[in-house]
Enzyme design. Structure first.
Site, PDB file in Angstrom:
ATOM      1  N   THR A  95      -4.396   0.492  18.919  1.00 39.65           N
ATOM      2  CA  THR A  95      -5.264  -0.593  18.453  1.00 39.65           C
ATOM      3  C   THR A  95      -6.705  -0.211  18.748  1.00 39.65           C
ATOM      4  OG1 THR A  95      -3.518  -2.202  18.921  1.00 39.65           O
ATOM      5  CG2 THR A  95      -5.740  -3.064  18.584  1.00 39.65           C
ATOM      6  N   LEU A 170      -4.611  -6.249   9.677  1.00 39.59           N
ATOM      7  CA  LEU A 170      -3.509  -7.195   9.829  1.00 39.59           C
ATOM      8  C   LEU A 170      -3.146  -7.371  11.301  1.00 39.59           C
ATOM      9  CD1 LEU A 170      -1.364  -9.035   8.646  1.00 39.59           C
ATOM     10  CD2 LEU A 170       0.048  -7.002   8.190  1.00 39.59           C
ATOM     11  N   LYS A 171      -3.165  -6.281  12.054  1.00 40.97           N
ATOM     12  CA  LYS A 171      -2.842  -6.355  13.491  1.00 40.97           C
ATOM     13  C   LYS A 171      -3.847  -7.243  14.225  1.00 40.97           C
ATOM     14  CE  LYS A 171      -1.295  -5.122  17.657  1.00 40.97           C
ATOM     15  NZ  LYS A 171      -1.331  -3.745  18.151  1.00 40.97           N
ATOM     16  N   LEU A 172      -5.122  -7.144  13.889  1.00 47.20           N
ATOM     17  CA  LEU A 172      -6.136  -7.958  14.556  1.00 47.20           C
ATOM     18  C   LEU A 172      -5.928  -9.446  14.271  1.00 47.20           C
ATOM     19  CD1 LEU A 172      -9.330  -5.760  14.015  1.00 47.20           C
ATOM     20  CD2 LEU A 172      -7.943  -5.976  16.085  1.00 47.20           C
TER      21      LEU A 172
END
Length: 293
Positions: A95, A170-172
């Protein structure tokens, strides 16, 4: 050599180690490297090959998984090891935010590397049991090539888009949602206590209804525990992710709830809870007095 060829994991922190253990348990040949060698050495007892340098680790690799702390670490490792693994597919799982991803993609392109994203949604437990959700992005043919390997560590893959960085974005969003759920559960518990009610009643009230949340129950259980051990999803890690989310969206106050939750996690880390599970954020609402009651 297993059917998956030589698989390399660069970075054996919490998630890198969990992925290594999972893949070894599935009969995959895994080579690992970590900047602090002592964190990688115990994996040799489980069957992993431990390399002294990134270049040594990736020599002859078919797939390289990058599970490093930040963009600077990913760039450094890519630069050092790029020429040692011609033909490998590099899977960026760290990340590192949108700016970091752009930098990493640029470095990869300059070395002619085949790079895709597979961002991990989940913590140590799901990684060890193959229950992660992976948010993928990049070239579809490359992703298809590593799909069988990714399937060993995840229950599903969600393709975010063709561009490197789509998985990161999308992960954030997902991690911000997780932060909101945890903070909301902590606030609910604090309000229950302030109003003279047992916190467990809140979980009972939402259970089975449209507002129910498995995650709220899981973090609520941790909030009710007598102690907090170093966690699968450390509070300082989520704080970093929330800051990256703010950077990606401009950090100009457009998303006021994100800003408020960032402040909450910053206060929790400043109070000394950074190494604990993100559930420890609830302490901000009542401070140390809550823990002693």
């Amino acid at each position: 050599m297993s059917a998956y060829g030589k698989v390399v994991i660069l970075g054996t922190g919490i998630m890198g180690r969990a992925l290594t253990e999972r893949l070894l348990g599935q009969g995959v040949d895994v080579t690992v490297w970590n900047r602090t060698a002592s964190r990688a050495e115990p994996l040799a007892e489980l069957g992993a090959t431990v390399a002294a340098t990134p270049a040594e680790a990736v020599a002859g690799a078919d797939t390289v998984l990058l599970t490093l702390f930040d963009a600077a670490a990913v760039v450094e490792v890519l630069t050092e090891a790029a020429d040692a693994a011609p033909g490998a597919v590099w899977v960026q799982m760290s990340t590192i935010g949108t700016d970091g991803t752009e930098e990493v993609a640029s470095v990869a392109a300059s070395h002619g590397l085949d790079l895709v994203e597979a961002m991990m949604l989940g913590t140590k437990g799901p990684a060890e049991t193959g229950k992660l959700v992976l948010l993928t992005a990049g070239n579809a043919d490359l992703l298809a090539k590593v799909e069988p390997l990714l399937a060993l560590v995840s229950q599903k893959r969600v393709h975010a888009g063709p561009a490197l960085g789509d998985g990161t974005r999308l992960k954030l969003v997902c991690n911000t949602w997780i932060g909101l759920l945890t903070a909301g559960t902590g606030q609910a518990f604090a309000m229950m206590r302030a109003l003279g009610l047992d916190e467990k009643l809140f979980l009972e009230a939402i259970s089975g209804g449209q507002s129910d949340s498995v995650y709220a129950h899981a973090k609520g259980a941790l909030m009710l525990a007598d102690d907090y051990q170093p966690a699968n999803f450390q509070l300082r890690g989520l704080r970093k992710d929330l800051d990256l989310a703010a950077d990606a969206t401009g950090g100009d106050g457009t998303f006021g709830v994100l800003d408020a939750v960032r402040g909450l996690y910053a206060a929790a880390e400043d109070a000394g809870n950074g190494a604990e599970d993100i559930a420890a954020v609830f302490r901000v609402f009542e401070g140390d007095a809550y823990r002693g009651m």
